[in-house]
Enzyme design. Structure first.
Site, PDB file in Angstrom:
ATOM      1  N   HIS A 179       0.872  -1.178   0.000  1.00 11.15           N
ATOM      2  CA  HIS A 179       0.000   0.000   0.000  1.00 11.15           C
ATOM      3  C   HIS A 179       0.907   1.226   0.000  1.00 11.15           C
ATOM      4  O   HIS A 179       1.640   1.469   0.955  1.00 11.15           O
ATOM      5  CB  HIS A 179      -0.930   0.008   1.208  1.00 11.15           C
ATOM      6  CG  HIS A 179      -2.048  -0.986   1.104  1.00 11.15           C
ATOM      7  ND1 HIS A 179      -2.584  -1.626   2.186  1.00 11.15           N
ATOM      8  CD2 HIS A 179      -2.743  -1.434   0.021  1.00 11.15           C
ATOM      9  CE1 HIS A 179      -3.562  -2.434   1.780  1.00 11.15           C
ATOM     10  NE2 HIS A 179      -3.670  -2.335   0.472  1.00 11.15           N
ATOM     11  N   GLU A 182       1.870   3.976   2.818  1.00  6.40           N
ATOM     12  CA  GLU A 182       2.371   3.518   4.115  1.00  6.40           C
ATOM     13  C   GLU A 182       3.893   3.667   4.158  1.00  6.40           C
ATOM     14  O   GLU A 182       4.643   2.692   4.237  1.00  6.40           O
ATOM     15  CB  GLU A 182       1.884   2.092   4.364  1.00  6.40           C
ATOM     16  CG  GLU A 182       0.351   2.028   4.420  1.00  6.40           C
ATOM     17  CD  GLU A 182      -0.243   0.628   4.384  1.00  6.40           C
ATOM     18  OE1 GLU A 182       0.529  -0.357   4.424  1.00  6.40           O
ATOM     19  OE2 GLU A 182      -1.483   0.509   4.311  1.00  6.40           O
ATOM     20  N   ARG A 237      -3.271   4.843  -2.167  1.00  2.91           N
ATOM     21  CA  ARG A 237      -3.095   3.515  -1.564  1.00  2.91           C
ATOM     22  C   ARG A 237      -2.906   2.410  -2.598  1.00  2.91           C
ATOM     23  O   ARG A 237      -2.101   1.498  -2.429  1.00  2.91           O
ATOM     24  CB  ARG A 237      -4.340   3.219  -0.714  1.00  2.91           C
ATOM     25  CG  ARG A 237      -4.573   1.768  -0.323  1.00  2.91           C
ATOM     26  CD  ARG A 237      -5.962   1.661   0.333  1.00  2.91           C
ATOM     27  NE  ARG A 237      -6.414   0.296   0.543  1.00  2.91           N
ATOM     28  CZ  ARG A 237      -6.296  -0.383   1.674  1.00  2.91           C
ATOM     29  NH1 ARG A 237      -5.678   0.171   2.709  1.00  2.91           N
ATOM     30  NH2 ARG A 237      -6.788  -1.606   1.789  1.00  2.91           N
ATOM     31  N   ARG A 255      -6.175  -7.014  -1.933  1.00  5.55           N
ATOM     32  CA  ARG A 255      -7.470  -7.677  -2.112  1.00  5.55           C
ATOM     33  C   ARG A 255      -7.491  -8.436  -3.437  1.00  5.55           C
ATOM     34  O   ARG A 255      -8.530  -8.913  -3.863  1.00  5.55           O
ATOM     35  CB  ARG A 255      -8.616  -6.655  -2.112  1.00  5.55           C
ATOM     36  CG  ARG A 255      -8.750  -5.824  -0.854  1.00  5.55           C
ATOM     37  CD  ARG A 255      -9.179  -6.631   0.356  1.00  5.55           C
ATOM     38  NE  ARG A 255      -9.462  -5.782   1.514  1.00  5.55           N
ATOM     39  CZ  ARG A 255      -8.547  -5.308   2.345  1.00  5.55           C
ATOM     40  NH1 ARG A 255      -7.259  -5.609   2.156  1.00  5.55           N
ATOM     41  NH2 ARG A 255      -8.880  -4.556   3.387  1.00  5.55           N
ATOM     42  N   HIS A 306       2.793  -3.748   6.586  1.00  4.59           N
ATOM     43  CA  HIS A 306       1.903  -2.603   6.372  1.00  4.59           C
ATOM     44  C   HIS A 306       2.051  -1.621   7.535  1.00  4.59           C
ATOM     45  O   HIS A 306       2.731  -1.870   8.504  1.00  4.59           O
ATOM     46  CB  HIS A 306       0.441  -3.072   6.347  1.00  4.59           C
ATOM     47  CG  HIS A 306       0.079  -3.950   5.196  1.00  4.59           C
ATOM     48  ND1 HIS A 306      -0.699  -3.515   4.144  1.00  4.59           N
ATOM     49  CD2 HIS A 306       0.359  -5.251   4.933  1.00  4.59           C
ATOM     50  CE1 HIS A 306      -0.878  -4.511   3.288  1.00  4.59           C
ATOM     51  NE2 HIS A 306      -0.241  -5.573   3.741  1.00  4.59           N
ATOM     52  N   SER A 307       1.340  -0.498   7.432  1.00  7.19           N
ATOM     53  CA  SER A 307       1.076   0.363   8.583  1.00  7.19           C
ATOM     54  C   SER A 307      -0.352   0.894   8.388  1.00  7.19           C
ATOM     55  O   SER A 307      -0.860   0.884   7.255  1.00  7.19           O
ATOM     56  CB  SER A 307       2.069   1.532   8.649  1.00  7.19           C
ATOM     57  OG  SER A 307       1.811   2.488   7.637  1.00  7.19           O
ATOM     58  N   TYR A 308      -1.016   1.295   9.424  1.00  6.88           N
ATOM     59  CA  TYR A 308      -0.618   1.417  10.806  1.00  6.88           C
ATOM     60  C   TYR A 308      -1.629   0.674  11.673  1.00  6.88           C
ATOM     61  O   TYR A 308      -2.640   0.212  11.163  1.00  6.88           O
ATOM     62  CB  TYR A 308      -0.591   2.907  11.221  1.00  6.88           C
ATOM     63  CG  TYR A 308      -1.953   3.596  11.156  1.00  6.88           C
ATOM     64  CD1 TYR A 308      -2.735   3.751  12.293  1.00  6.88           C
ATOM     65  CD2 TYR A 308      -2.467   4.066   9.951  1.00  6.88           C
ATOM     66  CE1 TYR A 308      -3.982   4.363  12.234  1.00  6.88           C
ATOM     67  CE2 TYR A 308      -3.712   4.665   9.891  1.00  6.88           C
ATOM     68  CZ  TYR A 308      -4.476   4.820  11.032  1.00  6.88           C
ATOM     69  OH  TYR A 308      -5.716   5.413  10.963  1.00  6.88           O
ATOM     70  N   GLU A 380       1.258  -4.668  10.958  1.00  8.10           N
ATOM     71  CA  GLU A 380       0.816  -3.279  10.853  1.00  8.10           C
ATOM     72  C   GLU A 380       1.705  -2.503  11.816  1.00  8.10           C
ATOM     73  O   GLU A 380       1.607  -2.674  13.033  1.00  8.10           O
ATOM     74  CB  GLU A 380      -0.660  -3.126  11.242  1.00  8.10           C
ATOM     75  CG  GLU A 380      -1.640  -3.836  10.325  1.00  8.10           C
ATOM     76  CD  GLU A 380      -1.925  -3.071   9.033  1.00  8.10           C
ATOM     77  OE1 GLU A 380      -1.415  -1.933   8.891  1.00  8.10           O
ATOM     78  OE2 GLU A 380      -2.651  -3.609   8.182  1.00  8.10           O
TER      79      GLU A 380
END
Length: 419
Positions: A179, A182, A237, A255, A306-308, A380
């Site tokens: 993403h 991030e 994103r 996804r 990832h984050s967050y 995350e």
């Protein structure tokens, strides 16, 4: 004359970027399922142009949403009318973006070695790709750069391979930045790459790992999206692919995997931030990893970062059924989180995706687990919402340092529990 020209160029660059003046990030607290459903109604109102940083999931789980200035009044009235509590998490998004840009500008300067590279600032795609080349040149016996594909817009997709020799050895995969907004993840990926070269031969535990396992590190998993966050829209994103029949751009690459594809927790609307795409692996950024994993055939741990929210997650996201290895994955997660917390006291939660946050179909680690990669995890990273995706650069190194301790725990377990 030259001064005026330079000022015009700089001003043009600033004006080309999407503006977030007056945008607020609200933290919404939902007490029951009825309130969750009301917030989901908001999510469906496209004219408000809401950007859910953390979407509506279940009662008690905070919802974070960026609200454009023209929509603020309508959203607050809606929430208040339904008795839904909220606080203002970020008063003005643009102020944080301006601070971020000022920090990057102050830290500019091309590094000629990985020792002079600034790990405490955010970098562009070009700077990260330059860093990779320098790292490979400095450690040719340990690091190589592989191109596993090209992005939708034609950018190379690179993976760093860390290996001490041998053919098709058991391997660990780590990716960051799927993403694109991030940013702390790509920055952490850069730090991990340097850390690997520093610790091999110095840290006995890590040396044992790399003497027996290869590590593949994809720092910029979504290069088109990442470039776009720098050039035009910091909040982007998705990928940058085009969908026929829609003016909206991009697919959510988390996804788009062939694991419960198109199910709950993903959207069929091309304008949604969680649009799953027309079919599994439609995104070349995803397909490149799928092909690499299948061709390699001996990846034993797969970690997507990832984050967050400060979470360590394992499968499943698309179904309530527990994975066959739940107890082992849960124990590894507990140990990894304890190691992470030991450095700065940063608190992480852990568990399966669907029980810890929400249902999400077509996710990376559900696919990898279904392919037989037992040690499939997703992080995350920081924080839990004060800054969200706009984590100050001063937190990059601490974030990477603590995450590395968790990664070491997972890698050591992978080494010591072959399958």
């Amino acid at each position: 004359m030259w001064g005026l020209l330079i000022f015009s160029v700089l001003l043009g660059g600033v004006l080309a970027k999407e503006d977030f003046v007056g945008h607020q990030v609200l933290r919404i607290s939902v007490d029951d399922e009825a309130q969750v459903q009301k917030v989901k109604e908001l999510e469906d109102l496209e004219h408000l142009q809401l950007d859910f940083w953390r979407g509506p999931a279940r009662p008690g789980f905070p919802i974070d949403v960026r609200v454009p200035f023209p929509s603020i009044q309508a959203v607050k009235v809606f929430l208040e009318a339904h008795g839904i509590r909220y606080t203002i998490m970020i008063e003005d998004v643009q102020l944080l973006l301006d601070e971020e840009q000022e920090q990057m500008f102050a830290s500019q300067g091309r590094a000629r070695t990985t020792s002079t590279f600034n790990y405490a600032t955010y970098h562009t795609l070009e700077e990260i790709y330059d860093f990779m080349d320098i790292l490979v040149a400095e450690h040719p016996q340990l690091v190589s750069k592989l191109q596993i594909g090209s992005s939708y817009e034609g950018r190379p997709i690179y993976v760093l391979k860390f290996s001490t020799g041998g053919n098709n050895r058991p391997a660990i995969w780590i990716d960051t930045g799927i993403h694109s907004r991030e940013w702390v993840t790509q920055a952490s990926g850069v730090w991990f790459a340097k850390k690997i070269t520093e610790d091999y031969g110095q840290d006995p535990a890590f040396t044992a790992i790399l003497d027996n396992l290869d590590i593949f590190l994809e720092i910029v998993t979504n290069p088109d999206g990442f470039a776009f966050t720098h050039s035009e829209n910091r909040m982007w994103r998705k990928t940058r692919s085009r969908t026929s029949g829609s003016f909206c751009v991009g697919v959510d690459p988390n996804r788009n995997w062939d694991a419960g594809f198109g199910g709950a927790g993903a959207s069929s609307n091309p304008c949604s931030e969680t649009y799953h795409g027309k079919f599994p692996n439609s995104e070349v950024e995803v397909k490149s990893i799928v092909d690499f994993v299948n061709d390699h055939g001996n990846i034993k741990a797969f970690i997507s970062i990832h984050s967050y929210s400060q979470l360590l997650l394992y499968p499943y996201g698309y179904k309530t059924e527990a994975p066959a290895d739940k107890d082992e994955l849960d124990q590894i997660s507990k140990s990894a989180v304890a190691a992470l917390t030991s450095l700065y006291g940063t608190k992480f939660q852990y568990g399966s995706i669907i029980t810890t946050i929400y249902q999400a179909s077509g996710g990376t680690i559900d696919w990898t687990y279904n392919q037989g990669i037992k040690y499939s995890f997703s992080f995350e990273l920081r924080d839990t919402g004060r800054y969200g995706f706009l984590l100050p650069a001063s937190q990059i190194i601490p974030t990477a340092q603590e995450t590395w301790l968790a990664l070491l725990t997972i890698m050591e377990h992978t080494l010591n529990h072959p399958y």
